[in-house]
Design a protein around this motif. Structure first.
Motif, PDB file in Angstrom:
ATOM      1  N   GLN A  79       4.929  -1.355   4.899  1.00 40.54           N
ATOM      2  CA  GLN A  79       3.943  -0.202   5.214  1.00 40.54           C
ATOM      3  C   GLN A  79       3.907  -0.185   6.880  1.00 40.54           C
ATOM      4  O   GLN A  79       3.681  -1.287   7.590  1.00 40.54           O
ATOM      5  N   LEU A  80       4.399   0.746   7.328  1.00 37.10           N
ATOM      6  CA  LEU A  80       4.454   0.759   8.786  1.00 37.10           C
ATOM      7  C   LEU A  80       3.867   2.083   9.360  1.00 37.10           C
ATOM      8  O   LEU A  80       3.563   3.041   8.730  1.00 37.10           O
ATOM      9  N   LEU A  81       3.888   2.091  10.634  1.00 32.97           N
ATOM     10  CA  LEU A  81       3.148   3.489  11.410  1.00 32.97           C
ATOM     11  C   LEU A  81       4.333   3.914  12.236  1.00 32.97           C
ATOM     12  O   LEU A  81       4.787   3.238  13.279  1.00 32.97           O
ATOM     13  N   MET A  82       4.963   5.301  11.907  1.00 32.11           N
ATOM     14  CA  MET A  82       5.747   5.820  12.593  1.00 32.11           C
ATOM     15  C   MET A  82       5.014   6.861  13.296  1.00 32.11           C
ATOM     16  O   MET A  82       4.179   7.508  13.075  1.00 32.11           O
ATOM     17  N   PRO A 114      -4.595  -0.947  -0.509  1.00 30.89           N
ATOM     18  CA  PRO A 114      -4.352  -2.461   0.049  1.00 30.89           C
ATOM     19  C   PRO A 114      -5.025  -2.708   1.238  1.00 30.89           C
ATOM     20  O   PRO A 114      -5.264  -3.937   1.635  1.00 30.89           O
ATOM     21  N   GLN A 115      -4.819  -1.798   2.339  1.00 31.38           N
ATOM     22  CA  GLN A 115      -5.181  -2.141   3.566  1.00 31.38           C
ATOM     23  C   GLN A 115      -6.725  -2.272   3.738  1.00 31.38           C
ATOM     24  O   GLN A 115      -7.292  -3.129   4.495  1.00 31.38           O
ATOM     25  N   ALA A 116      -7.500  -1.798   2.736  1.00 35.74           N
ATOM     26  CA  ALA A 116      -8.927  -2.141   2.821  1.00 35.74           C
ATOM     27  C   ALA A 116      -9.267  -2.954   1.654  1.00 35.74           C
ATOM     28  O   ALA A 116     -10.451  -3.286   1.371  1.00 35.74           O
ATOM     29  N   ASN A 117      -8.421  -3.831   0.881  1.00 38.03           N
ATOM     30  CA  ASN A 117      -8.488  -4.531  -0.165  1.00 38.03           C
ATOM     31  C   ASN A 117      -9.543  -4.154  -1.059  1.00 38.03           C
ATOM     32  O   ASN A 117     -10.417  -4.608  -1.741  1.00 38.03           O
ATOM     33  N   ALA A 118      -8.880  -2.851  -1.444  1.00 33.59           N
ATOM     34  CA  ALA A 118      -9.636  -2.094  -2.619  1.00 33.59           C
ATOM     35  C   ALA A 118      -9.036  -2.500  -3.900  1.00 33.59           C
ATOM     36  O   ALA A 118      -8.116  -2.867  -4.004  1.00 33.59           O
ATOM     37  N   ASP A 120     -11.091  -2.709   9.915  1.00 28.05           N
ATOM     38  CA  ASP A 120     -12.180  -3.846  10.623  1.00 28.05           C
ATOM     39  C   ASP A 120     -12.755  -4.379   9.274  1.00 28.05           C
ATOM     40  O   ASP A 120     -13.230  -3.808   8.381  1.00 28.05           O
ATOM     41  N   GLY A 121     -12.585  -5.871   9.300  1.00 34.11           N
ATOM     42  CA  GLY A 121     -13.249  -6.688   8.313  1.00 34.11           C
ATOM     43  C   GLY A 121     -12.176  -7.108   7.262  1.00 34.11           C
ATOM     44  O   GLY A 121     -12.135  -8.185   6.663  1.00 34.11           O
ATOM     45  N   ALA A 122     -11.288  -6.250   7.003  1.00 32.90           N
ATOM     46  CA  ALA A 122     -10.040  -6.568   6.380  1.00 32.90           C
ATOM     47  C   ALA A 122      -8.821  -7.207   6.916  1.00 32.90           C
ATOM     48  O   ALA A 122      -8.343  -8.361   6.735  1.00 32.90           O
ATOM     49  N   GLY A 123      -8.627  -6.383   8.086  1.00 34.00           N
ATOM     50  CA  GLY A 123      -7.646  -6.946   9.091  1.00 34.00           C
ATOM     51  C   GLY A 123      -6.128  -7.225   8.599  1.00 34.00           C
ATOM     52  O   GLY A 123      -5.368  -8.134   9.060  1.00 34.00           O
ATOM     53  N   ARG A 124      -5.789  -6.497   7.439  1.00 33.89           N
ATOM     54  CA  ARG A 124      -4.298  -6.763   6.960  1.00 33.89           C
ATOM     55  C   ARG A 124      -3.852  -5.122   7.130  1.00 33.89           C
ATOM     56  O   ARG A 124      -4.299  -4.114   6.689  1.00 33.89           O
ATOM     57  N   ALA A 125      -2.522  -5.423   7.654  1.00 33.18           N
ATOM     58  CA  ALA A 125      -1.845  -4.080   7.403  1.00 33.18           C
ATOM     59  C   ALA A 125      -1.248  -3.698   6.039  1.00 33.18           C
ATOM     60  O   ALA A 125      -1.698  -4.156   5.192  1.00 33.18           O
ATOM     61  N   GLY A 126      -0.439  -2.568   5.904  1.00 33.40           N
ATOM     62  CA  GLY A 126      -0.281  -2.233   4.488  1.00 33.40           C
ATOM     63  C   GLY A 126       0.662  -3.092   3.573  1.00 33.40           C
ATOM     64  O   GLY A 126       1.224  -4.129   4.228  1.00 33.40           O
ATOM     65  N   ALA A 127       0.480  -2.803   2.329  1.00 32.71           N
ATOM     66  CA  ALA A 127       1.444  -3.578   1.391  1.00 32.71           C
ATOM     67  C   ALA A 127       2.771  -3.608   1.214  1.00 32.71           C
ATOM     68  O   ALA A 127       3.057  -2.058   1.372  1.00 32.71           O
ATOM     69  N   PRO A 128       3.599  -4.525   1.127  1.00 37.99           N
ATOM     70  CA  PRO A 128       4.952  -4.054   1.119  1.00 37.99           C
ATOM     71  C   PRO A 128       5.422  -3.425  -0.331  1.00 37.99           C
ATOM     72  O   PRO A 128       4.795  -3.769  -1.309  1.00 37.99           O
ATOM     73  N   LEU A 171       6.725  -6.758   8.102  1.00 34.10           N
ATOM     74  CA  LEU A 171       6.290  -7.635   6.816  1.00 34.10           C
ATOM     75  C   LEU A 171       5.048  -8.696   7.114  1.00 34.10           C
ATOM     76  O   LEU A 171       4.301  -8.948   6.207  1.00 34.10           O
ATOM     77  N   LYS A 172       5.087  -9.008   8.361  1.00 33.14           N
ATOM     78  CA  LYS A 172       4.051  -9.997   8.696  1.00 33.14           C
ATOM     79  C   LYS A 172       2.539  -9.198   8.591  1.00 33.14           C
ATOM     80  O   LYS A 172       2.406  -8.181   8.890  1.00 33.14           O
ATOM     81  N   ASN A 173       1.759 -10.058   8.157  1.00 31.99           N
ATOM     82  CA  ASN A 173       0.333  -9.671   8.186  1.00 31.99           C
ATOM     83  C   ASN A 173       0.221  -8.506   7.112  1.00 31.99           C
ATOM     84  O   ASN A 173      -0.785  -7.717   7.347  1.00 31.99           O
TER      85      ASN A 173
END
Length: 483
Positions: free
Chosen positions: A186-189, A248-252, A337-345, A427-429
């Motif tokens: 997952q990325l931001l364009m 996934p970004q929010a660990n939902a 904030d609190g989750a700190g992870r980018a999108g899931a692959p 892919l990192k984080n």
């Protein structure tokens, strides 16, 4: 067994000779002879093993596959992948002199699964494809139906040579059923020219709060002409913004560890879908359907500034939005904030069908996959051809290939930024993917229906989440958690 027994006997003889020599203090000549005999025997054993290995490799190479067609099911743009395999077959006529390849286009992974299941139930095994490209949900369904080949033995030597997690979503109950095809982040364009025009700093979009704030600034400074992104009224909103993005970004979570429905009380869900609600309710998202010409028109006219989305979107941008070529850039997906992870692959797998005596191309498909994954020359040649055709391709999952400068070359579409390199970097984080259960195909339909009613204005997001919870419990009850 005979060689092992002979080696054991030889070791016992050596030990006896050495003990006798120490006790009797005899001349060293017999011991030397014994050692020489031992070395000669070991040399012959080594030569025998080497010869046996070479014979095995030659036998594998000498396998000539029967005349026929290797058939694949694939959605998207399968004609471009077919080009690689056609070239591969032309270069390997020694083992496949009369073999051709056919890619059958299916509407989706679910469509492929349904076609395969119906063909199997009809008893027409000979009509099944030889292989199919799948995501985890549909792979798991076919594994439970006993329709996919267990590739554990074949894949194990390659696991350490691929990016982290490459085989993970292709595993069921500790066994590997999917040959990893791609692992895309997952990325931001974002359109840098839009941000420059309105004096909005894109760096603030590293967090979700900053991402939303950037949307507010763009809306204000453009007098409502520019939207942060999009939202649609069909299932693509849940698929892109939900399952693969914000959730996934929010660990939902939809289910707890025991398979109970918890989406209605889950704090991660409230955070994820709450962010979507904020963006939509504040008018930061253009209402337009994914893949619709109207969406591409909006991009080309600089009405949409960003996409928080999977890397696969690159191919659709390049194919349909050349008017803004050179304006777009890439960065990591924003984090909560609190989750700190980018999108899931998002991972895709090439799966071989279990066809019994009709599965004559299993080893051939495996060889083709191996070269597509690890062979530098053929992979680069194919990618260059794809670029000439402005066609889709994915980053390699081979760690060795990713280190090559070829996969860091700049892209004109992204203003000289290397999309390939950034695809690897993002892919990192990455966040962990949501748990996938056999009930998720039905579950996604239930959830998506509530999102669609929300987008249509028929209910609030709070009501949508409550209805998701209620309907999942009523129609599914409890999911099966498959490791």
């Amino acid at each position: 067994m005979r060689r092992r027994g002979a080696a054991t006997l030889l070791m016992v003889s050596m030990a006896a000779s050495l003990l006798a020599g120490c006790g009797a203090k005899e001349s060293s000549q017999p011991t030397t002879a014994a050692v020489q005999d031992t070395k000669a025997a070991e040399s012959k054993t080594a030569e025998s093993k080497t010869a046996e290995k070479e014979e095995t490799e030659k036998a594998a190479e000498a396998t000539v596959f029967p005349k026929g067609t290797v058939t694949f099911y694939m959605n998207g743009n399968p004609q471009y992948r077919q080009q690689y395999f056609e070239t591969w077959l032309d270069n390997h006529r020694d083992i496949a002199p009369e073999v051709s390849v056919e890619f059958v286009q299916v509407e989706s992974n679910a469509d492929a699964r349904e076609k395969i299941t119906m063909t199997s139930l009809a008893g027409a095994v000979e009509d099944l494809p030889d292989a199919v490209f799948l995501d985890r949900l549909n792979l798991m369904d076919l594994v439970q139906a006993g329709l996919l080949v267990d590739e554990t033995g074949f894949l194990e030597p390659f696991v350490e040579k691929m990016v982290d997690g490459a085989v993970t979503d292709g595993m069921v109950s500790g066994r590997m059923y999917g040959l990893p095809d791609s692992v895309r982040p997952q990325l931001l364009m974002y359109n840098k020219e839009i941000f420059d025009k309105y004096g909005v700093d894109p760096e603030q979009m590293s967090t979700m709060d900053g991402y939303i704030e950037a949307g507010r600034q763009l809306k204000e400074k453009s007098s409502g002409e520019v939207y942060l992104s999009w939202i649609g009224s069909n299932n693509m909103t849940w698929k892109c913004w939900g399952r693969r993005g914000l959730m996934p970004q929010a660990n939902a979570k939809v289910w707890d560890d025991d398979g109970n429905v918890i989406i209605g009380s889950d704090e991660g869900t409230k955070t994820a879908l709450g962010a979507l609600d904020t963006m939509y309710s504040e008018g930061l998202l253009m209402r337009v359907e994914m893949y619709d010409p109207a969406l591409y028109d909006a991009v080309n006219s600089q009405k949409i500034a960003t996409f928080d989305i999977g890397a696969y979107w690159d191919e659709f941008m390049r194919q349909n939005c050349q008017a803004v070529a050179g304006q777009w850039r890439i960065m990591s997906a924003p984090v909560f904030d609190g989750a700190g992870r980018a999108g899931a692959p998002v991972s895709s797998y090439l799966c071989v069908l279990e066809k019994g005596k009709d599965g004559v191309y299993k080893e051939l498909v495996e060889q083709m996959w191996k070269d597509f994954t690890f062979d530098k020359e053929s992979k680069e040649a194919w990618v260059k051809s794809m670029e000439e055709q402005n066609a889709p391709y994915t980053n390699p999952i081979s760690l060795e290939l990713l280190e090559d400068d070829f996969w860091k070359e700049p892209s004109d579409y992204y203003g000289g930024q290397s999309f390939r390199e950034w695809e690897a970097l993002t892919l990192k984080n990455g966040a962990d993917n949501m748990v996938v259960t056999p009930q998720d195909a039905e579950g996604d339909e239930i959830i998506s229906a509530e999102i669609e009613k929300y987008v249509a204005g028929d209910q609030t997001m709070e009501e949508a989440i409550a209805n998701m919870d209620k309907n999942l419990k009523a129609k599914i009850g409890k999911a099966e958690i498959v490791k």
